[in-house]
Enzyme design. Structure first.
Site, PDB file in Angstrom:
ATOM      1  N   HIS A 234      32.306  34.701  38.010  1.00 32.94           N
ATOM      2  CA  HIS A 234      32.334  35.839  38.944  1.00 32.94           C
ATOM      3  C   HIS A 234      31.467  35.581  40.177  1.00 32.94           C
ATOM      4  CE1 HIS A 234      34.216  38.359  35.903  1.00 32.94           C
ATOM      5  NE2 HIS A 234      33.204  38.226  35.076  1.00 32.94           N
ATOM      6  N   ASP A 235      30.180  35.328  39.899  1.00 32.27           N
ATOM      7  CA  ASP A 235      29.211  35.382  40.998  1.00 32.27           C
ATOM      8  C   ASP A 235      29.273  34.166  41.915  1.00 32.27           C
ATOM      9  OD1 ASP A 235      28.471  37.845  40.127  1.00 32.27           O
ATOM     10  OD2 ASP A 235      26.735  37.162  38.979  1.00 32.27           O
TER      11      ASP A 235
END
Ligand code: BDR
Ligand code: CA
Length: 315
Positions: A234-235
Protein backbone atom coordinates in the site's frame (compact mmCIF):
# COMPACT_ATOMS: atom_id res chain seq x y z
CA UNK A 1 13.32 15.29 -4.15
CA UNK A 2 13.19 16.56 -0.57
CA UNK A 3 10.54 14.50 1.20
CA UNK A 4 8.92 13.98 4.59
CA UNK A 5 7.20 10.64 5.12
CA UNK A 6 4.26 11.01 7.49
CA UNK A 7 3.52 7.44 8.52
CA UNK A 8 2.42 4.82 11.07
CA UNK A 9 4.91 1.91 10.75
CA UNK A 10 3.41 -0.63 10.31
CA UNK A 11 4.72 -3.31 7.96
CA UNK A 12 4.06 -1.58 4.65
CA UNK A 13 5.09 1.81 6.03
CA UNK A 14 8.43 0.30 7.08
CA UNK A 15 9.05 -1.01 3.56
CA UNK A 16 7.98 2.35 2.09
CA UNK A 17 10.59 4.14 4.22
CA UNK A 18 13.34 1.77 3.06
CA UNK A 19 12.25 2.06 -0.57
CA UNK A 20 12.06 5.86 -0.42
CA UNK A 21 15.44 6.19 1.27
CA UNK A 22 17.18 4.65 -1.74
CA UNK A 23 15.83 7.35 -4.08
CA UNK A 24 14.73 10.48 -2.24
CA UNK A 25 16.31 13.16 -0.12
CA UNK A 26 14.43 12.36 3.10
CA UNK A 27 14.40 15.37 5.43
CA UNK A 28 12.55 13.51 8.15
CA UNK A 29 9.98 10.98 9.25
CA UNK A 30 6.89 12.11 11.13
CA UNK A 31 4.78 9.55 12.92
CA UNK A 32 1.12 9.14 13.73
CA UNK A 33 -1.24 6.73 15.51
CA UNK A 34 -2.91 4.11 13.30
CA UNK A 35 -1.32 0.71 12.90
CA UNK A 36 -0.44 1.06 16.58
CA UNK A 37 -0.16 3.83 19.16
CA UNK A 38 2.05 6.71 18.13
CA UNK A 39 4.59 5.64 20.78
CA UNK A 40 4.91 2.26 19.08
CA UNK A 41 4.90 3.57 15.49
CA UNK A 42 7.64 6.03 16.49
CA UNK A 43 9.71 3.27 18.07
CA UNK A 44 9.22 1.18 14.93
CA UNK A 45 10.37 4.04 12.70
CA UNK A 46 13.53 4.39 14.80
CA UNK A 47 14.17 0.64 14.65
CA UNK A 48 13.74 0.49 10.87
CA UNK A 49 16.16 3.40 10.40
CA UNK A 50 18.66 1.75 12.75
CA UNK A 51 18.39 -1.53 10.82
CA UNK A 52 19.29 0.26 7.60
CA UNK A 53 21.92 2.58 9.07
CA UNK A 54 19.85 5.68 8.26
CA UNK A 55 19.83 8.62 10.66
CA UNK A 56 16.91 10.78 9.54
CA UNK A 57 15.21 12.93 12.15
CA UNK A 58 12.05 11.28 13.52
CA UNK A 59 9.34 13.49 15.02
CA UNK A 60 6.52 11.94 16.98
CA UNK A 61 3.09 13.24 16.01
CA UNK A 62 -0.55 13.11 17.07
CA UNK A 63 -1.84 10.29 19.21
CA UNK A 64 -5.49 10.60 18.20
CA UNK A 65 -7.75 12.09 15.54
CA UNK A 66 -9.04 15.68 15.67
CA UNK A 67 -12.40 14.40 16.90
CA UNK A 68 -13.15 11.28 18.94
CA UNK A 69 -10.98 8.19 18.78
CA UNK A 70 -9.89 5.65 16.18
CA UNK A 71 -9.26 1.89 16.39
CA UNK A 72 -5.70 0.60 16.01
CA UNK A 73 -4.93 -1.95 13.23
CA UNK A 74 -3.57 -4.57 15.63
CA UNK A 75 -5.27 -7.47 13.84
CA UNK A 76 -3.04 -6.88 10.84
CA UNK A 77 0.10 -5.35 12.35
CA UNK A 78 0.19 -7.06 15.76
CA UNK A 79 0.87 -5.91 19.31
CA UNK A 80 4.06 -4.04 18.42
CA UNK A 81 2.68 -2.62 15.16
CA UNK A 82 5.54 -4.42 13.41
CA UNK A 83 5.26 -8.04 14.56
CA UNK A 84 7.08 -10.93 12.87
CA UNK A 85 10.58 -9.43 12.58
CA UNK A 86 13.54 -9.00 14.93
CA UNK A 87 14.75 -5.44 14.66
CA UNK A 88 17.68 -3.84 16.48
CA UNK A 89 17.01 -1.50 19.37
CA UNK A 90 17.17 2.09 18.10
CA UNK A 91 20.56 3.73 18.05
CA UNK A 92 18.93 7.18 18.20
CA UNK A 93 15.97 8.94 19.75
CA UNK A 94 13.02 10.83 18.38
CA UNK A 95 13.37 14.61 18.24
CA UNK A 96 12.24 16.69 21.15
CA UNK A 97 9.91 18.47 18.71
CA UNK A 98 6.34 17.60 17.75
CA UNK A 99 5.75 16.33 14.20
CA UNK A 100 3.39 19.23 13.47
CA UNK A 101 6.02 21.81 14.33
CA UNK A 102 8.69 19.80 12.46
CA UNK A 103 6.51 19.75 9.33
CA UNK A 104 6.04 23.52 9.47
CA UNK A 105 9.73 24.18 10.14
CA UNK A 106 10.92 21.97 7.27
CA UNK A 107 8.29 23.29 4.84
CA UNK A 108 9.45 26.81 5.65
CA UNK A 109 13.11 25.87 5.23
CA UNK A 110 12.54 24.09 1.91
CA UNK A 111 9.85 26.38 0.47
CA UNK A 112 8.53 25.18 -2.87
CA UNK A 113 10.66 22.06 -2.93
CA UNK A 114 9.28 19.79 -0.22
CA UNK A 115 7.02 16.81 -0.93
CA UNK A 116 5.08 15.04 1.82
CA UNK A 117 4.03 11.41 1.51
CA UNK A 118 1.13 10.57 3.83
CA UNK A 119 0.72 6.87 4.56
CA UNK A 120 -1.34 7.03 7.75
CA UNK A 121 -4.07 9.25 9.21
CA UNK A 122 -3.91 12.89 8.11
CA UNK A 123 -3.98 14.51 11.55
CA UNK A 124 -0.38 15.82 11.59
CA UNK A 125 -0.60 17.49 8.20
CA UNK A 126 -4.09 18.89 8.89
CA UNK A 127 -2.92 20.40 12.19
CA UNK A 128 0.12 21.89 10.44
CA UNK A 129 -2.11 23.41 7.73
CA UNK A 130 -4.35 25.01 10.34
CA UNK A 131 -1.41 26.37 12.35
CA UNK A 132 0.51 27.69 9.34
CA UNK A 133 -1.72 28.39 6.32
CA UNK A 134 1.35 29.34 4.24
CA UNK A 135 2.10 25.61 4.10
CA UNK A 136 -0.18 25.66 1.04
CA UNK A 137 2.47 27.63 -0.81
CA UNK A 138 5.46 25.98 0.82
CA UNK A 139 4.68 22.28 0.24
CA UNK A 140 5.12 21.50 -3.44
CA UNK A 141 3.24 18.20 -3.50
CA UNK A 142 1.48 15.66 -1.30
CA UNK A 143 1.28 11.99 -2.20
CA UNK A 144 -1.40 10.05 -0.36
CA UNK A 145 -2.20 6.37 0.15
CA UNK A 146 -5.65 6.02 1.71
CA UNK A 147 -9.33 6.07 0.89
CA UNK A 148 -10.95 4.00 -1.84
CA UNK A 149 -13.33 4.25 -4.74
CA UNK A 150 -14.34 0.61 -4.31
CA UNK A 151 -13.75 -2.01 -1.66
CA UNK A 152 -12.62 -0.85 1.78
CA UNK A 153 -10.98 -2.46 4.80
CA UNK A 154 -12.21 -0.97 8.07
CA UNK A 155 -15.67 -0.49 6.54
CA UNK A 156 -17.23 -1.83 3.31
CA UNK A 157 -16.17 1.19 1.29
CA UNK A 158 -13.79 3.12 3.54
CA UNK A 159 -10.08 2.72 4.17
CA UNK A 160 -8.50 3.09 7.57
CA UNK A 161 -6.11 5.97 6.74
CA UNK A 162 -9.04 8.26 5.96
CA UNK A 163 -11.62 6.75 8.30
CA UNK A 164 -9.22 7.18 11.25
CA UNK A 165 -9.57 10.95 10.92
CA UNK A 166 -12.00 12.05 8.21
CA UNK A 167 -11.98 15.70 9.27
CA UNK A 168 -8.19 15.85 8.97
CA UNK A 169 -8.34 14.16 5.56
CA UNK A 170 -10.94 16.73 4.46
CA UNK A 171 -8.57 19.54 5.45
CA UNK A 172 -5.71 17.99 3.49
CA UNK A 173 -7.70 17.13 0.35
CA UNK A 174 -9.23 20.62 0.22
CA UNK A 175 -5.94 22.42 0.93
CA UNK A 176 -5.21 23.34 -2.67
CA UNK A 177 -1.77 21.67 -2.53
CA UNK A 178 -1.17 19.46 -5.62
CA UNK A 179 -2.06 15.90 -4.57
CA UNK A 180 -1.23 12.50 -6.04
CA UNK A 181 -3.71 10.03 -4.61
CA UNK A 182 -3.93 6.24 -4.69
CA UNK A 183 -6.78 4.33 -3.10
CA UNK A 184 -6.90 1.06 -1.19
CA UNK A 185 -8.85 -0.73 -3.94
CA UNK A 186 -5.78 -0.24 -6.15
CA UNK A 187 -2.94 -0.72 -3.66
CA UNK A 188 -4.40 -4.03 -2.46
CA UNK A 189 -3.55 -5.42 -5.90
CA UNK A 190 0.16 -4.51 -5.65
CA UNK A 191 1.28 -7.68 -3.92
CA UNK A 192 4.65 -8.96 -2.79
CA UNK A 193 4.10 -12.68 -3.26
CA UNK A 194 5.73 -15.66 -1.62
CA UNK A 195 8.33 -15.97 -4.40
CA UNK A 196 9.44 -12.36 -3.91
CA UNK A 197 9.54 -12.85 -0.15
CA UNK A 198 11.71 -15.97 -0.44
CA UNK A 199 14.08 -14.06 -2.74
CA UNK A 200 14.54 -11.40 -0.07
CA UNK A 201 14.91 -13.88 2.78
CA UNK A 202 17.47 -15.94 0.86
CA UNK A 203 19.51 -12.95 -0.26
CA UNK A 204 21.95 -13.18 2.64
CA UNK A 205 21.57 -9.42 3.15
CA UNK A 206 20.53 -8.09 6.53
CA UNK A 207 17.99 -5.49 5.47
CA UNK A 208 16.50 -7.64 2.71
CA UNK A 209 16.13 -10.56 5.14
CA UNK A 210 14.29 -8.34 7.61
CA UNK A 211 12.02 -7.00 4.86
CA UNK A 212 11.35 -10.60 3.84
CA UNK A 213 10.27 -11.33 7.42
CA UNK A 214 8.13 -8.19 7.53
CA UNK A 215 6.42 -9.12 4.24
CA UNK A 216 5.98 -12.76 5.30
CA UNK A 217 4.13 -11.82 8.48
CA UNK A 218 2.11 -9.14 6.67
CA UNK A 219 1.10 -11.61 3.96
CA UNK A 220 -0.11 -14.13 6.54
CA UNK A 221 -2.23 -11.56 8.34
CA UNK A 222 -3.59 -10.15 5.08
CA UNK A 223 -4.56 -13.63 3.94
CA UNK A 224 -6.40 -14.19 7.21
CA UNK A 225 -8.01 -10.77 7.59
CA UNK A 226 -8.52 -9.52 4.01
CA UNK A 227 -8.17 -12.65 1.88
CA UNK A 228 -5.13 -11.31 0.00
CA UNK A 229 -2.58 -13.80 -1.27
CA UNK A 230 0.42 -11.53 -0.80
CA UNK A 231 1.78 -8.61 1.20
CA UNK A 232 0.16 -5.47 -0.24
CA UNK A 233 2.62 -2.64 -0.82
CA UNK A 234 0.00 0.00 0.00
CA UNK A 235 2.33 2.65 1.31
CA UNK A 236 5.14 2.25 -1.22
CA UNK A 237 2.55 3.21 -3.84
CA UNK A 238 2.55 6.72 -2.33
CA UNK A 239 6.33 6.87 -2.79
CA UNK A 240 6.31 5.79 -6.45
CA UNK A 241 5.17 9.13 -8.01
CA UNK A 242 7.91 10.98 -6.13
CA UNK A 243 10.50 8.76 -7.81
CA UNK A 244 9.15 7.80 -11.25
CA UNK A 245 6.32 8.99 -13.44
CA UNK A 246 6.09 5.94 -15.70
CA UNK A 247 4.73 3.34 -13.25
CA UNK A 248 1.39 4.87 -12.27
CA UNK A 249 -0.93 6.85 -14.54
CA UNK A 250 -3.12 9.49 -12.91
CA UNK A 251 -6.32 11.29 -13.90
CA UNK A 252 -7.60 14.57 -12.46
CA UNK A 253 -10.79 14.23 -10.39
CA UNK A 254 -12.65 15.98 -7.61
CA UNK A 255 -12.49 14.13 -4.29
CA UNK A 256 -14.54 14.80 -1.15
CA UNK A 257 -14.44 13.03 2.21
CA UNK A 258 -17.82 12.09 3.71
CA UNK A 259 -17.95 13.52 7.25
CA UNK A 260 -21.48 12.56 8.27
CA UNK A 261 -21.92 9.99 11.02
CA UNK A 262 -23.14 6.62 9.72
CA UNK A 263 -22.24 4.08 7.07
CA UNK A 264 -20.71 6.60 4.68
CA UNK A 265 -18.40 8.35 7.19
CA UNK A 266 -14.82 8.34 5.97
CA UNK A 267 -15.66 7.43 2.39
CA UNK A 268 -13.72 9.17 -0.36
CA UNK A 269 -16.30 10.29 -2.90
CA UNK A 270 -14.75 10.77 -6.32
CA UNK A 271 -16.40 12.74 -9.10
CA UNK A 272 -15.34 11.34 -12.46
CA UNK A 273 -18.33 12.57 -14.40
CA UNK A 274 -17.60 14.40 -17.61
CA UNK A 275 -17.85 18.17 -17.30
CA UNK A 276 -21.48 18.93 -18.10
CA UNK A 277 -22.46 21.62 -20.59
CA UNK A 278 -23.97 24.75 -18.97
CA UNK A 279 -27.44 23.83 -20.30
CA UNK A 280 -27.87 20.73 -18.10
CA UNK A 281 -26.49 22.24 -14.92
CA UNK A 282 -29.91 23.29 -13.63
CA UNK A 283 -30.87 19.63 -13.21
CA UNK A 284 -27.43 18.12 -12.44
CA UNK A 285 -25.08 19.16 -9.67
CA UNK A 286 -21.92 20.55 -11.23
CA UNK A 287 -18.63 18.73 -10.93
CA UNK A 288 -16.43 20.85 -8.71
CA UNK A 289 -12.86 21.71 -9.67
CA UNK A 290 -10.38 18.84 -9.66
CA UNK A 291 -8.34 18.69 -6.46
CA UNK A 292 -6.40 15.44 -6.85
CA UNK A 293 -4.62 13.36 -9.42
CA UNK A 294 -6.09 9.89 -8.89
CA UNK A 295 -4.10 6.75 -9.74
CA UNK A 296 -6.01 5.00 -12.52
CA UNK A 297 -3.57 2.53 -14.12
CA UNK A 298 -0.37 0.99 -12.87
CA UNK A 299 2.36 -1.47 -13.70
CA UNK A 300 2.12 -3.76 -10.66
CA UNK A 301 5.06 -6.03 -11.46
CA UNK A 302 7.36 -3.11 -12.18
CA UNK A 303 6.41 -1.45 -8.88
CA UNK A 304 7.17 -4.63 -6.92
CA UNK A 305 10.48 -5.00 -8.75
CA UNK A 306 11.59 -1.43 -7.98
CA UNK A 307 10.80 -1.99 -4.29
CA UNK A 308 12.74 -5.26 -4.23
CA UNK A 309 15.68 -3.73 -6.10
CA UNK A 310 15.80 -0.86 -3.60
CA UNK A 311 15.69 -3.23 -0.64
CA UNK A 312 18.42 -5.47 -2.08
CA UNK A 313 20.61 -2.42 -2.45
CA UNK A 314 21.17 -2.25 1.31
CA UNK A 315 24.13 -4.22 2.70
C1 BDR B 1 -3.29 1.35 4.98
O1 BDR B 1 -3.68 1.03 6.31
C2 BDR B 1 -2.57 0.75 7.11
O2 BDR B 1 -2.83 -0.28 7.99
C3 BDR B 1 -1.45 0.43 6.16
O3 BDR B 1 -0.20 0.75 6.70
C4 BDR B 1 -1.79 1.30 4.97
O4 BDR B 1 -1.27 2.60 5.13
C5 BDR B 1 -3.96 0.38 4.03
O5 BDR B 1 -5.33 0.49 4.12
CA1 CA C 1 0.35 3.08 6.82
Amino acid sequence: MKTIIDCDPGHDDAIAILYAAQHLDIVGITTIFGNQTVEKTTLNALKVLTLAGLDYPVAKGCDRPLIGSAPLATDVHGASGLDGVDLPEPSMQALDQHAVSFLIEQASRHRGELAVAITGAHTNVAMALRLEPRLKEWISRISIMGGTTGIGNLKPQACVNILSDPEAAHIVFSSGIPIHWIGYETTRTVLMELGHITRLRDSGKRVARAVGDIAFYYRERQLYVNGLNGAPMHDSCAIVPLIRNDLIRYQPVHLDVALEQGIARGMTVVDRRPLQPQAVLSSVSARRPDNVLMASELDRQAIIETIITAVLNYP
